[in-house]
Design a protein around this motif. Structure first.
Motif, PDB file in Angstrom:
ATOM      1  N   LYS A   2     -67.290  23.402  49.548  1.00 58.30           N
ATOM      2  CA  LYS A   2     -65.875  23.551  49.192  1.00 58.30           C
ATOM      3  C   LYS A   2     -64.975  22.765  50.146  1.00 58.30           C
ATOM      4  CE  LYS A   2     -62.411  27.077  48.436  1.00 58.30           C
ATOM      5  NZ  LYS A   2     -62.072  28.480  48.562  1.00 58.30           N
ATOM      6  N   SER A   3     -65.231  22.848  51.437  1.00 61.41           N
ATOM      7  CA  SER A   3     -64.438  22.097  52.420  1.00 61.41           C
ATOM      8  C   SER A   3     -64.587  20.590  52.224  1.00 61.41           C
ATOM      9  CB  SER A   3     -64.861  22.464  53.848  1.00 61.41           C
ATOM     10  OG  SER A   3     -64.517  23.784  54.143  1.00 61.41           O
ATOM     11  N   LEU A   4     -65.815  20.151  51.986  1.00 61.78           N
ATOM     12  CA  LEU A   4     -66.047  18.728  51.771  1.00 61.78           C
ATOM     13  C   LEU A   4     -65.283  18.214  50.550  1.00 61.78           C
ATOM     14  CD1 LEU A   4     -67.827  16.178  52.582  1.00 61.78           C
ATOM     15  CD2 LEU A   4     -69.323  16.932  50.735  1.00 61.78           C
ATOM     16  N   ILE A   5     -65.365  18.941  49.454  1.00 60.61           N
ATOM     17  CA  ILE A   5     -64.694  18.524  48.222  1.00 60.61           C
ATOM     18  C   ILE A   5     -63.182  18.569  48.403  1.00 60.61           C
ATOM     19  CG2 ILE A   5     -64.339  19.062  45.770  1.00 60.61           C
ATOM     20  CD1 ILE A   5     -67.158  17.915  46.606  1.00 60.61           C
ATOM     21  N   LYS A   6     -62.680  19.599  49.062  1.00 58.62           N
ATOM     22  CA  LYS A   6     -61.242  19.720  49.292  1.00 58.62           C
ATOM     23  C   LYS A   6     -60.731  18.540  50.132  1.00 58.62           C
ATOM     24  CE  LYS A   6     -57.767  22.746  51.300  1.00 58.62           C
ATOM     25  NZ  LYS A   6     -57.518  23.986  52.036  1.00 58.62           N
ATOM     26  N   ASN A   7     -61.476  18.174  51.167  1.00 56.30           N
ATOM     27  CA  ASN A   7     -61.067  17.071  52.034  1.00 56.30           C
ATOM     28  C   ASN A   7     -61.201  15.711  51.363  1.00 56.30           C
ATOM     29  OD1 ASN A   7     -60.364  18.790  54.122  1.00 56.30           O
ATOM     30  ND2 ASN A   7     -62.411  18.731  55.023  1.00 56.30           N
ATOM     31  N   ALA A   8     -62.106  15.607  50.377  1.00 61.81           N
ATOM     32  CA  ALA A   8     -62.310  14.346  49.658  1.00 61.81           C
ATOM     33  C   ALA A   8     -61.271  14.129  48.570  1.00 61.81           C
ATOM     34  CB  ALA A   8     -63.716  14.308  49.059  1.00 61.81           C
ATOM     35  N   ALA A  18     -75.126  18.232  41.485  1.00 59.32           N
ATOM     36  CA  ALA A  18     -74.573  17.599  40.290  1.00 59.32           C
ATOM     37  C   ALA A  18     -73.058  17.539  40.429  1.00 59.32           C
ATOM     38  CB  ALA A  18     -74.954  18.366  39.034  1.00 59.32           C
ATOM     39  N   VAL A  19     -72.498  16.428  40.016  1.00 65.55           N
ATOM     40  CA  VAL A  19     -71.057  16.248  39.982  1.00 65.55           C
ATOM     41  C   VAL A  19     -70.687  15.884  38.547  1.00 65.55           C
ATOM     42  CG1 VAL A  19     -69.108  14.895  40.827  1.00 65.55           C
ATOM     43  CG2 VAL A  19     -70.985  15.499  42.391  1.00 65.55           C
ATOM     44  N   TYR A  20     -69.893  16.737  37.928  1.00 69.06           N
ATOM     45  CA  TYR A  20     -69.412  16.489  36.567  1.00 69.06           C
ATOM     46  C   TYR A  20     -67.932  16.143  36.694  1.00 69.06           C
ATOM     47  CZ  TYR A  20     -68.753  17.167  31.546  1.00 69.06           C
ATOM     48  OH  TYR A  20     -68.469  16.999  30.209  1.00 69.06           O
ATOM     49  N   LYS A  21     -67.635  14.850  36.626  1.00 66.84           N
ATOM     50  CA  LYS A  21     -66.285  14.356  36.912  1.00 66.84           C
ATOM     51  C   LYS A  21     -65.738  13.580  35.725  1.00 66.84           C
ATOM     52  CE  LYS A  21     -63.713  12.007  40.518  1.00 66.84           C
ATOM     53  NZ  LYS A  21     -63.773  11.409  41.847  1.00 66.84           N
ATOM     54  N   ILE A  72     -71.400  26.946  41.991  1.00 69.42           N
ATOM     55  CA  ILE A  72     -70.629  26.122  41.069  1.00 69.42           C
ATOM     56  C   ILE A  72     -69.164  26.178  41.481  1.00 69.42           C
ATOM     57  CG2 ILE A  72     -70.133  25.617  38.648  1.00 69.42           C
ATOM     58  CD1 ILE A  72     -72.542  27.755  38.187  1.00 69.42           C
ATOM     59  N   LEU A  73     -68.629  25.024  41.804  1.00 70.16           N
ATOM     60  CA  LEU A  73     -67.253  24.915  42.282  1.00 70.16           C
ATOM     61  C   LEU A  73     -66.400  24.199  41.239  1.00 70.16           C
ATOM     62  CD1 LEU A  73     -65.317  25.258  44.756  1.00 70.16           C
ATOM     63  CD2 LEU A  73     -65.989  22.933  45.402  1.00 70.16           C
ATOM     64  N   PRO A  74     -65.408  24.879  40.675  1.00 72.77           N
ATOM     65  CA  PRO A  74     -64.520  24.183  39.737  1.00 72.77           C
ATOM     66  C   PRO A  74     -63.595  23.227  40.500  1.00 72.77           C
ATOM     67  CG  PRO A  74     -63.735  26.426  40.097  1.00 72.77           C
ATOM     68  CD  PRO A  74     -65.028  26.278  40.856  1.00 72.77           C
ATOM     69  N   THR A  75     -63.301  22.112  39.883  1.00 70.78           N
ATOM     70  CA  THR A  75     -62.358  21.144  40.445  1.00 70.78           C
ATOM     71  C   THR A  75     -61.356  20.785  39.357  1.00 70.78           C
ATOM     72  OG1 THR A  75     -63.626  19.212  39.765  1.00 70.78           O
ATOM     73  CG2 THR A  75     -64.182  20.179  41.921  1.00 70.78           C
ATOM     74  N   ARG A  76     -60.316  20.063  39.715  1.00 72.30           N
ATOM     75  CA  ARG A  76     -59.332  19.651  38.706  1.00 72.30           C
ATOM     76  C   ARG A  76     -59.916  18.625  37.744  1.00 72.30           C
ATOM     77  NH1 ARG A  76     -58.212  15.003  40.993  1.00 72.30           N
ATOM     78  NH2 ARG A  76     -57.779  14.793  43.183  1.00 72.30           N
ATOM     79  N   TRP A  77     -61.005  17.969  38.127  1.00 69.55           N
ATOM     80  CA  TRP A  77     -61.620  16.917  37.308  1.00 69.55           C
ATOM     81  C   TRP A  77     -62.969  17.323  36.711  1.00 69.55           C
ATOM     82  CZ3 TRP A  77     -65.820  16.565  40.327  1.00 69.55           C
ATOM     83  CH2 TRP A  77     -65.658  16.628  41.708  1.00 69.55           C
ATOM     84  N   GLY A  78     -63.415  18.566  36.898  1.00 65.95           N
ATOM     85  CA  GLY A  78     -64.695  19.033  36.364  1.00 65.95           C
ATOM     86  C   GLY A  78     -65.301  20.103  37.244  1.00 65.95           C
ATOM     87  N   ILE A  82     -72.476  12.844  46.322  1.00 64.38           N
ATOM     88  CA  ILE A  82     -73.731  13.586  46.244  1.00 64.38           C
ATOM     89  C   ILE A  82     -74.489  13.526  47.567  1.00 64.38           C
ATOM     90  CG2 ILE A  82     -76.022  13.593  45.161  1.00 64.38           C
ATOM     91  CD1 ILE A  82     -74.612  13.029  42.486  1.00 64.38           C
ATOM     92  N   GLU A  83     -74.596  12.351  48.138  1.00 74.06           N
ATOM     93  CA  GLU A  83     -75.315  12.213  49.416  1.00 74.06           C
ATOM     94  C   GLU A  83     -74.614  12.980  50.528  1.00 74.06           C
ATOM     95  OE1 GLU A  83     -78.331  11.091  49.794  1.00 74.06           O
ATOM     96  OE2 GLU A  83     -78.399  10.522  47.685  1.00 74.06           O
ATOM     97  N   SER A  84     -73.293  12.999  50.518  1.00 70.98           N
ATOM     98  CA  SER A  84     -72.536  13.752  51.522  1.00 70.98           C
ATOM     99  C   SER A  84     -72.819  15.248  51.402  1.00 70.98           C
ATOM    100  CB  SER A  84     -71.034  13.505  51.359  1.00 70.98           C
ATOM    101  OG  SER A  84     -70.725  12.172  51.614  1.00 70.98           O
ATOM    102  N   ILE A  85     -72.961  15.727  50.182  1.00 73.69           N
ATOM    103  CA  ILE A  85     -73.270  17.143  49.982  1.00 73.69           C
ATOM    104  C   ILE A  85     -74.679  17.451  50.480  1.00 73.69           C
ATOM    105  CG2 ILE A  85     -73.617  18.953  48.246  1.00 73.69           C
ATOM    106  CD1 ILE A  85     -71.287  17.594  46.668  1.00 73.69           C
ATOM    107  N   PHE A  86     -75.644  16.596  50.172  1.00 73.73           N
ATOM    108  CA  PHE A  86     -77.011  16.814  50.662  1.00 73.73           C
ATOM    109  C   PHE A  86     -77.052  16.883  52.189  1.00 73.73           C
ATOM    110  CE2 PHE A  86     -78.956  15.513  46.540  1.00 73.73           C
ATOM    111  CZ  PHE A  86     -79.884  16.542  46.436  1.00 73.73           C
ATOM    112  N   ARG A  87     -76.221  16.133  52.852  1.00 78.00           N
ATOM    113  CA  ARG A  87     -76.214  16.128  54.325  1.00 78.00           C
ATOM    114  C   ARG A  87     -75.686  17.429  54.924  1.00 78.00           C
ATOM    115  NH1 ARG A  87     -74.980  10.504  53.530  1.00 78.00           N
ATOM    116  NH2 ARG A  87     -72.758  10.904  53.590  1.00 78.00           N
ATOM    117  N   LEU A  88     -75.078  18.283  54.113  1.00 79.89           N
ATOM    118  CA  LEU A  88     -74.518  19.534  54.624  1.00 79.89           C
ATOM    119  C   LEU A  88     -75.583  20.543  55.040  1.00 79.89           C
ATOM    120  CD1 LEU A  88     -71.600  20.083  52.081  1.00 79.89           C
ATOM    121  CD2 LEU A  88     -71.425  19.259  54.447  1.00 79.89           C
ATOM    122  N   SER A  89     -76.766  20.508  54.398  1.00 81.03           N
ATOM    123  CA  SER A  89     -77.796  21.493  54.700  1.00 81.03           C
ATOM    124  C   SER A  89     -79.153  21.062  54.149  1.00 81.03           C
ATOM    125  CB  SER A  89     -77.421  22.847  54.071  1.00 81.03           C
ATOM    126  OG  SER A  89     -78.484  23.766  54.189  1.00 81.03           O
TER     127      SER A  89
END
Length: 113
Positions: free
Chosen positions: A106-112, A16-19, A80-86, A2-9
């Motif tokens: 999307k790039s951040l989540i893909k790389n994580a 929210a992360v639903y995992k 809203i970005l779908p992931t394999r875990w939520g 979450i903090e990494s996403i906030f740092r993007l902009s």
């Protein structure tokens, strides 16, 4: 995450992360025109998973799948970005560029992953 996403902009209002059935979320303090935290919770647990299911099923028929959803509410955008875990949900200021910020998310989540 979450903090990494906030740092993007600076244009990000809420994340929210639903995992794997577990919801974590955080909002910036003192936001104008923010929605209630309880309605945000229901959005992440009910609305966004339903929208993702519907759009994914349609996209899988003959559109090449679903990449993401972007909703424009009156006061902000919801990416809203779908992931394999939520999913990952990011609320973006109305005067920010949601496509650019969404691409960064999307790039951040893909790389994580």
């Amino acid at each position: 995450m979450i903090e990494s996403i906030f740092r993007l902009s600076d244009g990000i209002r809420y994340v929210a992360v639903y995992k794997n059935g577990h919801l974590e979320s955080k909002s910036k303090a003192a936001l104008l025109n923010s929605s209630a935290s309880e309605t945000d919770r229901y959005e992440e647990l009910l609305v966004n998973p339903s929208l993702l299911t519907l759009a994914s099923q349609r996209g899988n028929i003959d559109c090449g799948g679903l990449d993401y959803l972007l909703v424009r509410y009156g006061h902000f955008f919801q990416f809203i970005l779908p992931t394999r875990w939520g999913h990952v949900s990011v609320c973006i200021e109305a005067d920010a560029d949601p496509i650019q910020i969404g691409g960064r998310v999307k790039s951040l989540i893909k790389n994580a992953s």
